[in-house]
Scaffold this active site. Sequence first.
Site, short mmCIF file in Angstrom:
data_model
loop_
_atom_site.label_atom_id
_atom_site.label_comp_id
_atom_site.label_asym_id
_atom_site.label_seq_id
_atom_site.Cartn_x
_atom_site.Cartn_y
_atom_site.Cartn_z
N ARG A 99 0.87 -1.19 0.00
CA ARG A 99 0.00 0.00 0.00
C ARG A 99 0.90 1.23 0.00
NH1 ARG A 99 -3.47 -2.66 -1.67
NH2 ARG A 99 -5.54 -3.10 -0.83
N GLU B 110 -2.75 7.43 -5.00
CA GLU B 110 -3.04 6.75 -6.27
C GLU B 110 -4.49 6.88 -6.72
OE1 GLU B 110 -1.91 2.68 -5.13
OE2 GLU B 110 -4.00 2.11 -5.41
N HIS C 231 -0.88 -0.29 -9.75
CA HIS C 231 -1.62 -1.26 -8.91
C HIS C 231 -2.05 -2.47 -9.74
CE1 HIS C 231 -3.77 -1.32 -4.82
NE2 HIS C 231 -3.67 -2.56 -5.27
P1 NAI Z 1 -1.53 -11.07 5.03
O1 NAI Z 1 -2.49 -10.54 6.02
O2 NAI Z 1 -1.58 -12.51 4.65
O3 NAI Z 1 -0.03 -10.75 5.53
C1 NAI Z 1 0.35 -9.55 6.10
C2 NAI Z 1 1.49 -9.85 7.06
O4 NAI Z 1 2.00 -8.61 7.57
C3 NAI Z 1 1.05 -10.68 8.28
O5 NAI Z 1 1.90 -11.81 8.43
C4 NAI Z 1 1.18 -9.71 9.45
O6 NAI Z 1 1.55 -10.34 10.67
C5 NAI Z 1 2.29 -8.81 8.92
N1 NAI Z 1 2.36 -7.54 9.64
C6 NAI Z 1 1.36 -6.80 10.17
N2 NAI Z 1 1.86 -5.70 10.77
C7 NAI Z 1 3.21 -5.76 10.61
C8 NAI Z 1 4.27 -4.91 11.00
N3 NAI Z 1 4.04 -3.79 11.71
N4 NAI Z 1 5.52 -5.27 10.68
C9 NAI Z 1 5.76 -6.41 9.97
N5 NAI Z 1 4.78 -7.25 9.57
C10 NAI Z 1 3.53 -6.93 9.89
O7 NAI Z 1 -1.67 -10.14 3.75
P2 NAI Z 1 -1.26 -10.49 2.25
O8 NAI Z 1 -2.39 -11.19 1.56
O9 NAI Z 1 0.08 -11.11 2.22
O10 NAI Z 1 -1.19 -9.02 1.62
C11 NAI Z 1 -0.19 -8.09 2.02
C12 NAI Z 1 -0.58 -6.73 1.47
O11 NAI Z 1 -0.50 -6.75 0.04
C13 NAI Z 1 -2.05 -6.33 1.74
O12 NAI Z 1 -2.16 -5.69 2.99
C14 NAI Z 1 -2.36 -5.40 0.62
O13 NAI Z 1 -2.13 -4.08 1.08
C15 NAI Z 1 -1.35 -5.74 -0.47
N6 NAI Z 1 -1.97 -6.21 -1.70
C16 NAI Z 1 -1.58 -5.61 -2.89
C17 NAI Z 1 -2.11 -6.01 -4.09
C18 NAI Z 1 -1.66 -5.41 -5.38
O14 NAI Z 1 -2.33 -5.61 -6.41
N7 NAI Z 1 -0.55 -4.69 -5.43
C19 NAI Z 1 -3.16 -7.05 -4.14
C20 NAI Z 1 -3.43 -7.67 -2.86
C21 NAI Z 1 -2.87 -7.24 -1.69
#
Ligand code: NAI
Length: 327
Positions: free
Chosen positions: A232, A261, A293
């Site tokens: 993000r 964005e 994105h």
């Molecule tokens: P997820 O929820 O499976 O993983 C997120 C991880 O970040 C978790 O393991 C959590 O413990 C960790 N986390 C939370 N706070 C933290 C911190 N302060 N320091 C370090 N780690 C921390 O989410 P997922 O599915 O892996 O997605 C990650 C991000 O990718 C989403 O939040 C979303 O913003 C982004 N995304 C981007 C897309 C794109 O098209 N560019 C599409 C889908 C998601």
Amino acid sequence: MRIAFFSTKSYDKEFFKKTDSSHKIVFYETALNKDTANLTKDFDCVCAFVNDKINKEVIKELKENGVKLIALRCAGFNNVDLQAAKEANIKVVRVPAYSPHAVAEHAVSMLLTLNRKTHKAYNRIRENNFSLERLTGFDLYEKTVGVIGTGLIGSIFCKIMLGFGCKVIAHDLFPNAELAKAGVIYTELDSLLSSSNIISLHCPLMPETKYIINKSNFDKMKNGVMLINTSRGGLINTKDAIAALKSKKLGYLGIDVYEQEEKLFFNDLSEVIIEDDLIARLMSFPNVLITSHQGFFTKEALQQIASITLQNISDIENGKACDNEIA
Ligand code: NAI
């Protein structure tokens, strides 16, 4: 249900139309916000995407218009006032994961493009310029890759980088034992920042992670570090990133997401004057790669988004328990 579908693009129509369901969908190209919420009169459900602004004011109007469900066709829900939705008795569902591989693979493609300058080679050769001057890259083998957030996407990214022979270090509030067994070394944020050649962001945007990459954290990084953000935009302080690029602290920046964005991404603005000076400055650097994105944007992910969204809506309509309900 009667669904008002906002921010429609041709690919949304294609994948939602070919997915079987009993729902009646009206596709609107416009985004959902306070100026367009009036379009939801007599609909049961709105289907929204990442840059639709569903704040308190919009939710009030949705309720007045009879909307009972907000079906997000994305994972993130930072654009919805969940408390206001709860108070209005409007349920919110989302698609928590559609293809984590798509996003992790896009992060790798940004990393490789920035390193090996494929985008420049492509353009040069179309102009009969076969020179290799200034196209030098570096071997990824044995380089240190720091991954912030090892959830669904970050853990796939880690495994891909292990496959390149990189040393992969990671920071997460909840370390993943399976990854640690596969060779990922968990560490504190400061030590990750100071020892990585490449840093990739895969944590969510929350108050605690807003501007996790700022001046003071850039100062801790190696000179010439590569930073990739497919998560993000608000994770990076853009002004600080520009300063780090100018001072050469930041050697490469790949972003698929950007703080502001919503005014730019997903739109063809080729004939429009861009008023956002920060992105204009970012675009001027030769070592910055920006995509709009598109991390999620694969056929497999689009199919999953359509199927899961329509199933979520059916579950709520039929009073079934829905695991993807967030409010
Ligand atoms: P997820 O929820 O499976 O993983 C997120 C991880 O970040 C978790 O393991 C959590 O413990 C960790 N986390 C939370 N706070 C933290 C911190 N302060 N320091 C370090 N780690 C921390 O989410 P997922 O599915 O892996 O997605 C990650 C991000 O990718 C989403 O939040 C979303 O913003 C982004 N995304 C981007 C897309 C794109 O098209 N560019 C599409 C889908 C998601």
